[in-house]
Structures are given as C-alpha cells and as structure tokens.
Design an enzyme around this catalytic site. Structure first.
Site, PDB file in Angstrom:
ATOM      1  N   HIS A  92      83.095 100.127  51.820  1.00 54.45           N
ATOM      2  CA  HIS A  92      82.498  99.067  51.001  1.00 54.45           C
ATOM      3  C   HIS A  92      82.149  97.856  51.867  1.00 54.45           C
ATOM      4  CE1 HIS A  92      84.774 101.611  48.213  1.00 54.45           C
ATOM      5  NE2 HIS A  92      83.889 101.249  47.295  1.00 54.45           N
ATOM      6  N   HIS A 121      73.295 102.461  43.722  1.00 55.05           N
ATOM      7  CA  HIS A 121      74.663 102.508  43.185  1.00 55.05           C
ATOM      8  C   HIS A 121      74.595 102.252  41.667  1.00 55.05           C
ATOM      9  CE1 HIS A 121      78.914 102.731  43.453  1.00 55.05           C
ATOM     10  NE2 HIS A 121      79.187 101.439  43.424  1.00 55.05           N
ATOM     11  N   ASP A 173      79.283 101.014  49.735  1.00 58.32           N
ATOM     12  CA  ASP A 173      78.958 100.723  48.341  1.00 58.32           C
ATOM     13  C   ASP A 173      79.148  99.238  48.041  1.00 58.32           C
ATOM     14  OD1 ASP A 173      78.757 103.471  48.155  1.00 58.32           O
ATOM     15  OD2 ASP A 173      80.178 103.680  46.500  1.00 58.32           O
ATOM     16  N   ASP A 174      78.508  98.799  46.967  1.00 59.59           N
ATOM     17  CA  ASP A 174      78.772  97.529  46.270  1.00 59.59           C
ATOM     18  C   ASP A 174      78.033  96.311  46.819  1.00 59.59           C
ATOM     19  OD1 ASP A 174      80.412  99.030  44.691  1.00 59.59           O
ATOM     20  OD2 ASP A 174      82.295  98.109  45.321  1.00 59.59           O
TER      21      ASP A 174
HETATM   22 ZN   LIG Z   1      81.148 100.618  43.593  1.00 60.87          ZN
END
Ligand SMILES: [Zn+2]
Length: 215
Positions: free
Chosen positions: A165, A72, A21-22
C-alpha cells in the site's frame, strides 16, 4: 541451431509484480516512487478514484515514471456493502477519474479483495478483469520490514503479485508507509536472486492471480 542467447530470448520471462493499493497519496506515493526508481522496478498502482480527482498530478507522475495504473475503487467500500447499482456507479466514477489522467484500466482489484457476483457482472460490463494477489505483505498492519521480507520471500514465484500500500487506507493499523518503502530494496533483491524480473501485472507473460468469488 539456436545460440544460448537466442534460446534465452525465446523463453518467457519469469516475473513477479509489485503492486500498491489505495493511493495516490501526497506524502507516501512520492516516497514509494523514489524507492522504486532506486531499485529500478516498475510496478502496478491500483488507485482510488476520489484520490485521483484530488491529486491528478500524482497519478501523472506515477505514469511518467513508467508504472501502470489500474482500478481499485472510487470510494473504498466493500462490494458486499453496495447494491449492484451502487457498485456500477462507483466503478463508472472511478473510470471517469482515471480517464482524466488518460488511463483506461484493464485490471480491477476490489477493496480488501472482496468480490461478489455483482463484481463479476460489473467487471464484464465495463471490460475489466478482476484480479487478486498471491503474496500479502500485511504492510497495513505496520509490520517490521524484516518480518515482511521473511514472510514474503519464500512465496515469490513467476506470475505472482505482491500486495502493498502507498497510502493509509481504511482499517490500516499504521500511521505511515515507511516500512513499505524500507521493504522494497530487499524484496526486489530477493526476487532477482530467485531469477525473477519485476514487471507491472499487465506486462506479465502469465495472467495474474484470478479472483475467487465467495459462494
Ligand atoms: Zn484498498
């Protein structure tokens, strides 16, 4: 009578997904990609729209390496802090950002995994499936790779998704993603030792963990 090889081919492939993610992040996404290539793993990246607009070439590099990009958010904000109209707008902006790199996502993992009834309605409107994860490495805390491995390896199971992440998101308690990069080879080896292949979420035979909406 089917041969052993034919029977093996007919059985669904047991798999777990590595997910990030991110990102995309200029510094860490390339390091994660390098390590995934070394481990021969294809993964799923839940990207942030504003970061895709800033680094479209990084998103294209992720795709070119055979990985999957899913949604996301556009800005990394809890759905509980947005009105439904704001969430709709955020989602449309993120989808537009992903469209610039020819991605039409099918899965949506909300920031912090926090979903509301509005998330469910918006997901239906835009044809996205809300998904969660089954294993949280807590890599955002900066945990040691050995500790993350010890926690995660007992939870590896068919249809699972491991949350990691490839960027420093809001609230992260670490300065870099080097421990995530260091975790990948050992975690991939642990999954394979359990008879699990590593595949992006979209390609898994079993649907990814369904989202729970808080009452
Ligand atoms: Zn996130």
């Amino acid at each position: 009578m089917a041969t052993t090889e034919e029977r093996a081919q007919a059985q669904p492939r047991c798999a777990v997904s590595f997910t990030f993610d991110d990102g995309p992040d200029e510094r860490w996404t390339p390091r994660v990609l390098e390590q995934l290539a070394r481990c021969e793993v294809t993964a799923t990246f839940f990207m942030v729209g504003e970061r895709v607009r800033a680094h479209p070439d990084l998103a294209r590099t992720v795709l070119a390496a055979g990985h999957e990009i899913q949604l996301h958010c556009d800005r990394h904000i809890r759905h509980t802090a947005l009105t439904e109209a704001e969430l709709q707008l955020d989602t449309e902006m993120a989808l537009d950002a992903l469209a610039t790199v020819d991605v039409r996502p099918q899965l949506w993992r909300a920031p912090w995994g926090i979903c509301t009834d509005a998330s469910v309605r918006v997901a239906t409107q835009v044809g996205l499936q809300l998904v969660s994860w089954s294993i949280d490495t807590h890599d955002w805390r900066g945990d040691h790779p050995q500790h993350m491995l010890a926690d995660a390896q007992g939870q590896l199971a068919d249809g699972g998704a491991v949350l990691m992440h490839d960027a420093i998101g809001p609230g992260a308690r670490r300065a870099g993603c080097q421990n995530t990069v260091a975790l990948l080879p050992a975690l991939a080896a642990a999954a394979r030792a359990d008879g699990l292949a590593l595949a992006p979420m979209q390609h898994q035979a079993i649907s990814p963990a369904a989202i729970e909406v808080p009452a």
